[in-house]
Write an enzyme that holds these catalytic residues in place. Sequence first.
Site, PDB file in Angstrom:
ATOM      1  N   SER A   1       0.830  -1.205   0.000  1.00  0.00           N
ATOM      2  CA  SER A   1       0.000   0.000   0.000  1.00  0.00           C
ATOM      3  C   SER A   1       0.866   1.257   0.000  1.00  0.00           C
ATOM      4  CB  SER A   1      -0.916   0.024   1.226  1.00  0.00           C
ATOM      5  OG  SER A   1      -1.738  -1.111   1.247  1.00  0.00           O
TER       6      SER A   1
HETATM    7  N1  SAM Z   1      -0.735  -4.973   4.119  1.00  0.00           N
HETATM    8  C1  SAM Z   1       0.004  -5.244   2.911  1.00  0.00           C
HETATM    9  C2  SAM Z   1       1.384  -4.645   2.943  1.00  0.00           C
HETATM   10  O1  SAM Z   1       1.743  -3.974   3.895  1.00  0.00           O
HETATM   11  O2  SAM Z   1       2.112  -4.899   1.965  1.00  0.00           O
HETATM   12  C3  SAM Z   1      -0.689  -4.797   1.662  1.00  0.00           C
HETATM   13  C4  SAM Z   1      -1.889  -5.545   1.420  1.00  0.00           C
HETATM   14  S1  SAM Z   1      -2.381  -5.764  -0.259  1.00  0.00           S
HETATM   15  C5  SAM Z   1      -3.078  -4.212  -0.612  1.00  0.00           C
HETATM   16  C6  SAM Z   1      -3.743  -6.880   0.072  1.00  0.00           C
HETATM   17  C7  SAM Z   1      -3.304  -8.259   0.534  1.00  0.00           C
HETATM   18  O3  SAM Z   1      -4.448  -8.978   1.000  1.00  0.00           O
HETATM   19  C8  SAM Z   1      -2.682  -9.094  -0.570  1.00  0.00           C
HETATM   20  O4  SAM Z   1      -1.462  -9.620  -0.152  1.00  0.00           O
HETATM   21  C9  SAM Z   1      -3.711 -10.212  -0.787  1.00  0.00           C
HETATM   22  O5  SAM Z   1      -3.153 -11.414  -1.247  1.00  0.00           O
HETATM   23  C10 SAM Z   1      -4.307 -10.329   0.610  1.00  0.00           C
HETATM   24  N2  SAM Z   1      -5.650 -10.934   0.650  1.00  0.00           N
HETATM   25  C11 SAM Z   1      -6.635 -10.815  -0.265  1.00  0.00           C
HETATM   26  N3  SAM Z   1      -7.726 -11.497   0.136  1.00  0.00           N
HETATM   27  C12 SAM Z   1      -7.429 -12.047   1.333  1.00  0.00           C
HETATM   28  C13 SAM Z   1      -8.140 -12.865   2.253  1.00  0.00           C
HETATM   29  N4  SAM Z   1      -9.393 -13.258   2.006  1.00  0.00           N
HETATM   30  N5  SAM Z   1      -7.527 -13.244   3.382  1.00  0.00           N
HETATM   31  C14 SAM Z   1      -6.231 -12.852   3.656  1.00  0.00           C
HETATM   32  N6  SAM Z   1      -5.504 -12.083   2.815  1.00  0.00           N
HETATM   33  C15 SAM Z   1      -6.092 -11.682   1.674  1.00  0.00           C
END
Ligand code: SAM
Length: 215
Positions: free
Chosen positions: A64
């Site tokens: 992000s």
């Molecule tokens: N917090 C992260 C960072 O600091 O890099 C950025 C998050 S990224 C915008 C969203 C993340 O959520 C991705 O790694 C994605 O694979 C994960 N994700 C998506 N759906 C999910 C779910 N149902 N449960 C857990 N993680 C999930």
Amino acid sequence: MEDSYRHKGLRKQLVNSIRQKGITDEKVLKAIESIPRHLFIDSSFLEFAYQDKPFPIGSGQTISQPYTVAFQTELLELGKGMRVLEIGTGSGYQASVLAEMGARVFSIERQRKLFTRTRELLSKMNYQVKTFLGDGYEGLPAFAPFDRILITAAAPEIPQALIDQLKPGGVLVIPYGKDDVQQMLRLRKNTDGTMSTEQHGAFRFVPLLGELGND
Ligand code: SAM
């Protein structure tokens, strides 16, 4: 794992720009100033690490934008020692910010590749974050309740399981909405179990994957 004077200088500039955009919580700014964000993205793209922008981390996901990380963290009103559940470990950067601020962090990632890579990185960097491969919609009932819950992908629904895993008085921050643009919500669990909701503006996140989100 180099963190040079140049990196530190670039981080100071990044913190100044986030401050100018309205972040006031000094504990959040201090964490961002101390964490080497360049170690959370591919080393061939070093020059992007300290721009206030999201950046691809593989598997169709992004780290992000630093301002967004700061904004969500500020909304959490974090205290030292709080138990925090993060949904969407991704690169591990947000989890490190929470850990740097003294939280006890539990973070769930749905995609195995990201989970494995990030778990290794966080352990090399010595951040005390407990990482889990799983579906964030379900939370971590075995480790509940949590003081704070942070969702770092767009959620078309507010998962009831996560509300159930929040302590009374606890805070949940979630980018909520089905469309390209979501509303940042801060929900507070009242002592009688009801929820109060505040809106904190429009943001753009990749969607949560899974049953309710896109896969
Ligand atoms: N917090 C992260 C960072 O600091 O890099 C950025 C998050 S990224 C915008 C969203 C993340 O959520 C991705 O790694 C994605 O694979 C994960 N994700 C998506 N759906 C999910 C779910 N149902 N449960 C857990 N993680 C999930």
